[in-house]
Scaffold this active site. Structure first.
Site, PDB file in Angstrom:
ATOM      1  CD  GLU A  51      -2.699   1.343   2.482  1.00  0.00           C
ATOM      2  OE1 GLU A  51      -3.740   2.012   2.436  1.00  0.00           O
ATOM      3  OE2 GLU A  51      -2.303   0.771   3.524  1.00  0.00           O
TER       4      GLU A  51
ATOM      5  CD  GLU B 178       2.592   7.886   5.600  1.00  0.00           C
ATOM      6  OE1 GLU B 178       3.068   9.032   5.510  1.00  0.00           O
ATOM      7  OE2 GLU B 178       1.572   7.501   4.995  1.00  0.00           O
TER       8      GLU B 178
ATOM      9  CG  ASP C  59       9.009   9.902  -1.485  1.00  0.00           C
ATOM     10  OD1 ASP C  59       8.113   9.434  -2.228  1.00  0.00           O
ATOM     11  OD2 ASP C  59       9.254  11.116  -1.421  1.00  0.00           O
TER      12      ASP C  59
ATOM     13  CG  ASP D  84      -2.773  15.732  -1.533  1.00  0.00           C
ATOM     14  OD1 ASP D  84      -3.599  16.273  -2.303  1.00  0.00           O
ATOM     15  OD2 ASP D  84      -2.082  16.371  -0.733  1.00  0.00           O
TER      16      ASP D  84
ATOM     17  CD  GLU E 172     -13.504   2.510   2.402  1.00  0.00           C
ATOM     18  OE1 GLU E 172     -14.392   1.843   1.841  1.00  0.00           O
ATOM     19  OE2 GLU E 172     -12.299   2.139   2.466  1.00  0.00           O
TER      20      GLU E 172
END
Length: 212
Positions: A44, A69, A96, A118, A194
């Site tokens: 992810e 992350e 990154d 984003d 969500e």
């Protein structure tokens, strides 16, 4: 979103190298040895606080998950979730996503999840969107043929842009949903965003895109 500084985050990450993997460059092509199995690996990008990935790990013990992350003050919440629940098939990288191809060998992954990223709505920021063609190329390198992108967002503009970007790149679109929570899709694991958006009655968009 303004991030609250957590000066102790770096120390906590350093104290848990079996969950937040240090020096991931050294792991390229070797992730199966870290997980100690040959199960498929899904990642992810922009994993945030880890609600989605820890839920996926618990629901699918025969799949290995890695969340990426870059903000240490965010990823420590994901770390705590994995640690508190003793989830063995979920790891994280405090890195990154733009460096993706140095962390994984070609074809090492099978799926990439992009959740509530984003939207970068201004045209001049298009190249920062995680569904921009340059990122699609990165994902293709680490997945190869038949690799899949699973994408969810609350932003209609980003969703429309992403469908066009996927199609232009030559990906096959599957399971396109314009209102996920009113669809017949089964097994959905919600992210923090969500859950918050759906409780407000906001529409969630979802699709799957497969490389040829």
């Amino acid at each position: 979103m303004r991030l609250r500084n957590k000066p102790w985050a770096k120390d906590m990450i350093a104290q848990n190298p079996t969950i937040v993997v240090p020096n991931p460059v050294e792991m390229a092509g070797k992730w199966k040895y870290l997980f100690e199995n040959n199960n498929p690996i899904h990642i992810e990008v922009g994993t945030g606080k880890g609600q989605f990935l820890t839920g996926m790990g618990q629901a699918n013990p025969d799949i290995n998950y890695i969340g990426i992350e870059k903000y240490d003050s965010v990823i420590i919440t994901a770390l705590e979730r994995v640690k508190d629940n003793n989830i063995q098939n979920v790891k994280f990288l405090n890195e990154d996503v733009a460096e993706l191809t140095i962390f994984f060998a070609e074809g090492e992954l099978e799926r990439v999840y992009i959740n509530f990223t984003d939207p970068w709505p201004k045209n001049r920021h298009e190249k920062r969107r995680l569904t921009y063609e340059a990122f699609l190329k990165l994902y293709e390198q680490v997945m190869g043929e038949k690799g899949e992108i699973h994408f969810k967002t609350d932003n209609q503009g980003l969703f429309e842009y992403s469908l066009h970007s996927f199609s232009k790149y030559g990906l096959i679109l599957n399971n396109v949903s314009l209102d996920l929570h009113k669809s017949d899709f089964e097994g959905n694991i919600m992210t923090e965003y969500e859950q918050k958006f759906s409780e407000k009655g906001m529409r969630i968009y979802r699709c799957e895109a497969q490389y040829r």
